[in-house]
Design a protein around this motif. Structure first.
Motif, PDB file in Angstrom:
ATOM      1  N   LEU A 223       5.268   2.551 -33.093  1.00 41.27           N
ATOM      2  CA  LEU A 223       4.766   1.944 -31.857  1.00 41.27           C
ATOM      3  C   LEU A 223       4.021   2.952 -30.998  1.00 41.27           C
ATOM      4  O   LEU A 223       2.905   2.694 -30.548  1.00 41.27           O
ATOM      5  CB  LEU A 223       5.926   1.343 -31.062  1.00 41.27           C
ATOM      6  CG  LEU A 223       5.609   0.875 -29.631  1.00 41.27           C
ATOM      7  CD1 LEU A 223       4.596  -0.264 -29.643  1.00 41.27           C
ATOM      8  CD2 LEU A 223       6.876   0.434 -28.908  1.00 41.27           C
ATOM      9  N   ARG A 224       4.618   4.118 -30.778  1.00 41.63           N
ATOM     10  CA  ARG A 224       3.977   5.113 -29.914  1.00 41.63           C
ATOM     11  C   ARG A 224       2.644   5.575 -30.491  1.00 41.63           C
ATOM     12  O   ARG A 224       1.685   5.811 -29.743  1.00 41.63           O
ATOM     13  CB  ARG A 224       4.917   6.314 -29.698  1.00 41.63           C
ATOM     14  CG  ARG A 224       6.134   5.989 -28.831  1.00 41.63           C
ATOM     15  CD  ARG A 224       6.882   7.245 -28.409  1.00 41.63           C
ATOM     16  NE  ARG A 224       7.470   7.933 -29.541  1.00 41.63           N
ATOM     17  CZ  ARG A 224       8.681   7.685 -30.033  1.00 41.63           C
ATOM     18  NH1 ARG A 224       9.428   6.728 -29.481  1.00 41.63           N
ATOM     19  NH2 ARG A 224       9.167   8.359 -31.054  1.00 41.63           N
ATOM     20  N   GLU A 225       2.574   5.677 -31.813  1.00 37.84           N
ATOM     21  CA  GLU A 225       1.307   6.050 -32.447  1.00 37.84           C
ATOM     22  C   GLU A 225       0.227   5.011 -32.144  1.00 37.84           C
ATOM     23  O   GLU A 225      -0.947   5.353 -31.940  1.00 37.84           O
ATOM     24  CB  GLU A 225       1.496   6.186 -33.954  1.00 37.84           C
ATOM     25  CG  GLU A 225       0.230   6.604 -34.693  1.00 37.84           C
ATOM     26  CD  GLU A 225       0.393   6.606 -36.196  1.00 37.84           C
ATOM     27  OE1 GLU A 225      -0.593   6.931 -36.878  1.00 37.84           O
ATOM     28  OE2 GLU A 225       1.491   6.273 -36.701  1.00 37.84           O
ATOM     29  N   ALA A 226       0.620   3.736 -32.110  1.00 44.17           N
ATOM     30  CA  ALA A 226      -0.337   2.674 -31.790  1.00 44.17           C
ATOM     31  C   ALA A 226      -0.920   2.865 -30.396  1.00 44.17           C
ATOM     32  O   ALA A 226      -2.110   2.622 -30.166  1.00 44.17           O
ATOM     33  CB  ALA A 226       0.337   1.310 -31.899  1.00 44.17           C
ATOM     34  N   MET A 227      -0.091   3.302 -29.461  1.00 37.81           N
ATOM     35  CA  MET A 227      -0.587   3.539 -28.106  1.00 37.81           C
ATOM     36  C   MET A 227      -1.577   4.706 -28.085  1.00 37.81           C
ATOM     37  O   MET A 227      -2.568   4.681 -27.346  1.00 37.81           O
ATOM     38  CB  MET A 227       0.580   3.805 -27.156  1.00 37.81           C
ATOM     39  CG  MET A 227       1.545   2.631 -27.003  1.00 37.81           C
ATOM     40  SD  MET A 227       0.763   1.065 -26.525  1.00 37.81           S
ATOM     41  CE  MET A 227       0.717   0.193 -28.125  1.00 37.81           C
ATOM     42  N   ARG A 228      -1.325   5.712 -28.905  1.00 31.72           N
ATOM     43  CA  ARG A 228      -2.289   6.819 -28.995  1.00 31.72           C
ATOM     44  C   ARG A 228      -3.608   6.347 -29.599  1.00 31.72           C
ATOM     45  O   ARG A 228      -4.692   6.778 -29.161  1.00 31.72           O
ATOM     46  CB  ARG A 228      -1.695   7.971 -29.814  1.00 31.72           C
ATOM     47  CG  ARG A 228      -0.472   8.622 -29.177  1.00 31.72           C
ATOM     48  CD  ARG A 228      -0.156   9.969 -29.798  1.00 31.72           C
ATOM     49  NE  ARG A 228       0.225   9.880 -31.203  1.00 31.72           N
ATOM     50  CZ  ARG A 228       1.470   9.686 -31.646  1.00 31.72           C
ATOM     51  NH1 ARG A 228       2.469   9.521 -30.772  1.00 31.72           N
ATOM     52  NH2 ARG A 228       1.732   9.649 -32.949  1.00 31.72           N
TER      53      ARG A 228
END
Length: 321
Positions: A223-228
């Motif tokens: 999920l956090r990678e998607a925000m990046r």
């Protein structure tokens, strides 16, 4: 004692306090244009969806215009495929010709062009390859060239789906340099390496001939990678960011909506569509209720734009409402 049920006593009351609604203007309908003549091929894994040659597309175009849907997402399937996907950026390619044809027939209809090499390459991958490795930087000029070619054909929105690093920046610069500064980019920012794409690969004839796409599409666990990825695309010039697929990634849509003050698109993909169609065919579900609930779920999660193969059915059901 609070009586929350007062808000649910009848249909008009429920409508009065309803927080989320679906409108036709939220919907984008994907279409598949195949090179050739007099072709209307049913896609067996996607009931109700067809590949059309340009000369047979009028019947589908009529349905779209009658439905009140404002936008389509176009995928072209060329007769000739090669290692470098040359038909993707040929100004007389099947997709470019289809865009010109549709714009001439229905200038008010928004056309979104998917920007990726997978439908045009003989190996089915989204970028150039060297010894089974997908080349990132070497692919960017071709994606830029493809975007400019689609822009010249008259497309309204460029939608890069390849997941190469830096492609939004490269495309934005190429469009600006060629006089298309006002052309919007809707980036597939968080595109996951999903099992939900299988029917699409039948429709677009784009299955990879070796390996998979996990080295460039995202790990479903992250999920956090998607925000990046979303942040990077915004910084590079994206006007709209997209999450794909939709239903298994509602948390990603919600997080992107909370974090970024940008329009969010969600792609309700082929596998999600086909599962509903298969269950409905067997009488296991109420198709209309399931589809509308899915649409509300995607919208409630934060998506403003919903790309879905259900679009024409949803438009009809909204009319009935």
């Amino acid at each position: 004692m609070k009586h929350m049920r007062r808000l649910r006593v009848n249909g008009p009351m429920r409508s009065l306090v309803r927080e989320t609604s679906i409108e036709k203007t939220d919907l984008v309908y994907p279409v598949f244009i195949i090179e050739g003549e007099n072709i209307k091929n049913p896609i067996e894994s996607m009931p109700g969806i067809y590949q059309y040659s340009i000369d047979r597309f009028d019947e589908e175009l009529y349905r779209i215009l009658e439905s009140g849907i404002n936008a389509i997402l176009i995928f072209g399937i060329p007769a000739h495929k090669d290692e470098v996907g040359s038909q993707a950026y040929d100004d007389n390619g099947v997709t470019q010709r289809a865009i010109r044809y549709i714009k001439n027939k229905a200038p008010e209809l928004l056309i979104i062009a998917d920007i990726c090499l997978c439908e045009y390459t003989s190996h089915g991958h989204c970028g150039l390859i060297c010894e089974s490795k997908i080349l990132n930087d070497e692919t960017l000029p071709l994606l830029s060239k493809m975007s400019v070619s689609m822009a010249k054909a008259g497309v309204d929105i460029i939608a890069p789906s390849d997941m190469m690093d830096g492609r939004v920046k490269a495309i934005r610069e190429a469009l600006d340099e060629n006089g298309f500064k006002d052309l919007m980019i809707m980036s597939y920012s968080a595109k996951y390496a999903s099992a939900y794409y299988s029917p699409f690969r039948d429709a677009a004839q784009s299955a990879p001939s070796f390996g998979d796409r996990k080295t460039y599409q995202m790990d479903p666990s992250n999920l956090r990678e998607a925000m990046r990825e979303c942040q990077s695309d915004i910084e590079e010039g994206a006007d709209v960011i997209m999450v794909k697929p939709a239903l298994a990634y509602l948390d990603v849509i919600r997080e992107a909506s909370n974090r970024f003050d940008y329009p969010i698109a969600a792609y309700n993909v082929s596998g999600e569509y086909s599962m509903v169609k298969a269950a409905a065919k067997n009488g296991w579900i109420d198709e209309k209720r399931i589809v509308m609930e899915n649409m509300i779920g995607i919208k409630r999660a934060g998506a403003k734009i919903i790309i879905t193969y259900h679009a024409l059915d949803v438009a009809k059901w909204l009319e009935e409402r």
